[in-house]
Design a protein around this motif. Structure first.
Motif, mmCIF file in Angstrom:
data_model
loop_
_atom_site.group_PDB
_atom_site.id
_atom_site.type_symbol
_atom_site.label_atom_id
_atom_site.label_comp_id
_atom_site.label_asym_id
_atom_site.label_seq_id
_atom_site.Cartn_x
_atom_site.Cartn_y
_atom_site.Cartn_z
ATOM 1 N N VAL A 85 -8.894 0.193 -29.935
ATOM 2 C CA VAL A 85 -8.926 1.056 -28.752
ATOM 3 C C VAL A 85 -8.244 0.366 -27.569
ATOM 4 O O VAL A 85 -7.477 0.996 -26.823
ATOM 5 C CB VAL A 85 -10.381 1.427 -28.395
ATOM 6 C CG1 VAL A 85 -10.459 2.126 -27.044
ATOM 7 C CG2 VAL A 85 -10.976 2.322 -29.477
ATOM 8 N N GLN A 86 -8.487 -0.931 -27.413
ATOM 9 C CA GLN A 86 -7.937 -1.669 -26.269
ATOM 10 C C GLN A 86 -6.580 -2.316 -26.568
ATOM 11 O O GLN A 86 -6.055 -3.054 -25.747
ATOM 12 C CB GLN A 86 -8.939 -2.742 -25.834
ATOM 13 C CG GLN A 86 -10.260 -2.159 -25.357
ATOM 14 C CD GLN A 86 -11.268 -3.208 -24.923
ATOM 15 O OE1 GLN A 86 -11.020 -4.413 -25.055
ATOM 16 N NE2 GLN A 86 -12.398 -2.769 -24.399
ATOM 17 N N ARG A 87 -6.046 -2.062 -27.762
ATOM 18 C CA ARG A 87 -4.732 -2.572 -28.162
ATOM 19 C C ARG A 87 -4.696 -4.101 -28.120
ATOM 20 O O ARG A 87 -3.733 -4.718 -27.630
ATOM 21 C CB ARG A 87 -3.635 -1.966 -27.288
ATOM 22 C CG ARG A 87 -3.594 -0.441 -27.353
ATOM 23 C CD ARG A 87 -2.625 0.148 -26.346
ATOM 24 N NE ARG A 87 -2.718 1.606 -26.348
ATOM 25 C CZ ARG A 87 -1.902 2.420 -27.015
ATOM 26 N NH1 ARG A 87 -0.921 1.898 -27.748
ATOM 27 N NH2 ARG A 87 -2.053 3.732 -26.947
ATOM 28 N N ARG A 138 0.145 1.117 -31.809
ATOM 29 C CA ARG A 138 -0.583 0.305 -30.833
ATOM 30 C C ARG A 138 -0.259 -1.187 -30.938
ATOM 31 O O ARG A 138 -0.704 -1.982 -30.105
ATOM 32 C CB ARG A 138 -2.088 0.530 -30.971
ATOM 33 C CG ARG A 138 -2.456 2.006 -30.823
ATOM 34 C CD ARG A 138 -3.923 2.229 -30.719
ATOM 35 N NE ARG A 138 -4.218 3.667 -30.643
ATOM 36 C CZ ARG A 138 -5.367 4.195 -30.270
ATOM 37 N NH1 ARG A 138 -6.364 3.393 -29.911
ATOM 38 N NH2 ARG A 138 -5.541 5.498 -30.243
ATOM 39 N N ILE A 192 -12.184 6.118 -34.029
ATOM 40 C CA ILE A 192 -11.295 5.576 -33.013
ATOM 41 C C ILE A 192 -10.740 6.682 -32.126
ATOM 42 O O ILE A 192 -10.588 6.505 -30.907
ATOM 43 C CB ILE A 192 -10.176 4.757 -33.681
ATOM 44 C CG1 ILE A 192 -10.762 3.487 -34.301
ATOM 45 C CG2 ILE A 192 -9.077 4.399 -32.677
ATOM 46 C CD1 ILE A 192 -9.840 2.761 -35.247
ATOM 47 N N TYR A 206 -12.606 7.540 -28.958
ATOM 48 C CA TYR A 206 -12.544 6.587 -27.855
ATOM 49 C C TYR A 206 -11.160 6.556 -27.217
ATOM 50 O O TYR A 206 -10.913 5.752 -26.319
ATOM 51 C CB TYR A 206 -12.876 5.180 -28.329
ATOM 52 C CG TYR A 206 -14.293 5.007 -28.801
ATOM 53 C CD1 TYR A 206 -15.318 4.723 -27.906
ATOM 54 C CD2 TYR A 206 -14.609 5.139 -30.148
ATOM 55 C CE1 TYR A 206 -16.615 4.562 -28.345
ATOM 56 C CE2 TYR A 206 -15.919 4.990 -30.595
ATOM 57 C CZ TYR A 206 -16.914 4.704 -29.689
ATOM 58 O OH TYR A 206 -18.198 4.560 -30.124
ATOM 59 N N SER A 207 -10.280 7.410 -27.657
ATOM 60 C CA SER A 207 -8.870 7.266 -27.288
ATOM 61 C C SER A 207 -8.327 8.457 -26.524
ATOM 62 O O SER A 207 -7.144 8.753 -26.583
ATOM 63 C CB SER A 207 -8.024 7.044 -28.553
ATOM 64 O OG SER A 207 -8.509 5.941 -29.280
ATOM 65 N N GLN A 208 -9.183 9.166 -25.801
ATOM 66 C CA GLN A 208 -8.723 10.309 -25.020
ATOM 67 C C GLN A 208 -7.901 9.838 -23.810
ATOM 68 O O GLN A 208 -8.156 8.781 -23.265
ATOM 69 C CB GLN A 208 -9.904 11.142 -24.542
ATOM 70 C CG GLN A 208 -10.565 11.893 -25.700
ATOM 71 C CD GLN A 208 -11.697 12.782 -25.200
ATOM 72 O OE1 GLN A 208 -12.415 12.410 -24.263
ATOM 73 N NE2 GLN A 208 -11.873 13.949 -25.789
#
Length: 353
Positions: free
Chosen positions: A235-237, A300, A348, A351-353
């Motif tokens: 999510v945070q790459r 990502r 995942i 959490y990725s909107q």
């Protein structure tokens, strides 16, 4: 983020609410769910409310027991004005002042993250022991139709040597009560023993579900468990940095499948019985899970970095774990349907909107 409005969660809840279960048993019933802010319990709450929407003839009322009102109101923001949902704000270890008829109890209040085992061992033990006692007494007095205790595969302890065949519900290894993790495994064992005592002596219709590694929308990404950390990094790459050789394997059960399994045990399980609730069709080692998750979202740019090997025996080794048998719950008609790739992709995305 309001998970209820995400298409993934909408689809999950509709699937759960359409499962082939004896929903008629819940018609007009009141269901108490403890620890309702938690990952698994929250999906149970939402699934029952979704069922009420789809089939009003089998509608039930949900009492959601939580300690944090603000967190509950945020988690269930889409439902707070509904008459079929009521919050009870208190610690499960205290006597519950419930005066209305009570038909089912699902006890899910428990610390589950390893970070709590060392930082808050008392808070890990008490909900599973004292909280279970309070709820069993409530079930005895109210003569409830069903009582479901959410236990864990941690009750099996360690086997030496490791078993050749998958562990069935009547097999157990050793648990060191002085091990820092014992506050969880021993508490779950004690909770199960309490359930069986109240079943045998007072006829409380208990059932036990032993969950394994369960993941899905709503996971706390600050959880120290490896799969939550992997999701957070995607999510945070951020690159996934393994702390072991990644050879340990685990069965990962998607939250929607686990929720159907829990309702299956509650409504179809045998009184006094325990059921392993894991997806033994979704077993993957830690290294392969990390590689899979990075590959699900190649745009990502997340890399998987293995620990340096400085010599024989220098790498950190995880407990390899043992396979768990699911014959008993499958005989009730439960069947997991979500692969590791599909389940983690769905997770995942929320959490990725």
């Amino acid at each position: 983020m309001n998970l209820r409005r995400h298409p993934v969660v909408e689809e999950d809840l509709k699937r759960i609410a359409s499962a082939a279960l004896p929903w008629g048993d819940l018609a007009g019933a009141t269901v108490l769910i403890t620890g309702a802010n938690g990952l698994v319990a929250a999906y149970l709450v939402e699934a029952l409310l979704q069922r009420n929407e789809q089939e009003p003839a089998t509608a039930s009322k949900v009492l959601a027991l939580v300690r944090d009102r603000a967190k509950a109101q945020a988690r269930f923001a889409a439902y707070v004005d509904r008459p079929d949902l009521q919050f009870i704000i208190q610690d499960v270890c205290e006597p519950l002042p419930i005066r209305e008829p009570l038909h089912y109890i699902i006890h899910a209040a428990s610390k589950a993250s390893p970070s709590h085992f060392s930082a808050n061992p008392v808070g890990t033990l008490l909900p599973n022991v004292l909280g279970t006692y309070q709820l069993l007494e409530l079930a005895r007095r109210r003569q409830t139709r069903g009582f479901l205790f959410l236990s864990s595969g941690e009750v099996y302890g360690r086997f030496n040597p490791p078993p050749i065949q998958a562990i069935a519900e009547d097999q157990f290894g050793a648990l060191d009560p002085l091990d820092p993790r014992a506050c969880y495994g021993e508490a779950k064992r004690a909770g199960e023993a309490l359930c069986l005592a109240w079943h045998r002596q007072y006829g409380v219709p208990i059932r036990i579900a032993r969950l394994g590694h369960t993941y899905g929308p709503g996971m706390d990404l600050s959880d120290e468990r490896v799969f939550a950390d992997f999701v957070r990094r995607i999510v945070q790459r951020e690159d996934i940095v393994l702390k072991s050789d990644g050879s340990a394997s685990r069965p990962f059960c998607y939250l929607a499948d686990a929720t159907v399994g829990l309702l299956t045990v509650l409504l179809k399980g045998q009184g006094g019985a325990a059921y392993n609730l894991v997806n033994d069709e979704a077993v993957i080692c830690i290294k392969d899970l990390a590689t899979l998750l990075a590959g699900l979202f190649p745009e990502r740019g997340v890399r998987v970095i293995l620990p340096e090997q400085k010599g024989p025996g220098s790498s950190v080794h995880w407990n390899p774990g043992c396979p768990v048998a699911t014959n008993r719950i499958r005989q009730l008609g439960w069947q997991p349907t979500t692969s590791v790739a599909s389940g983690f992709r769905r997770t995942i995305l929320t959490y990725s909107q």
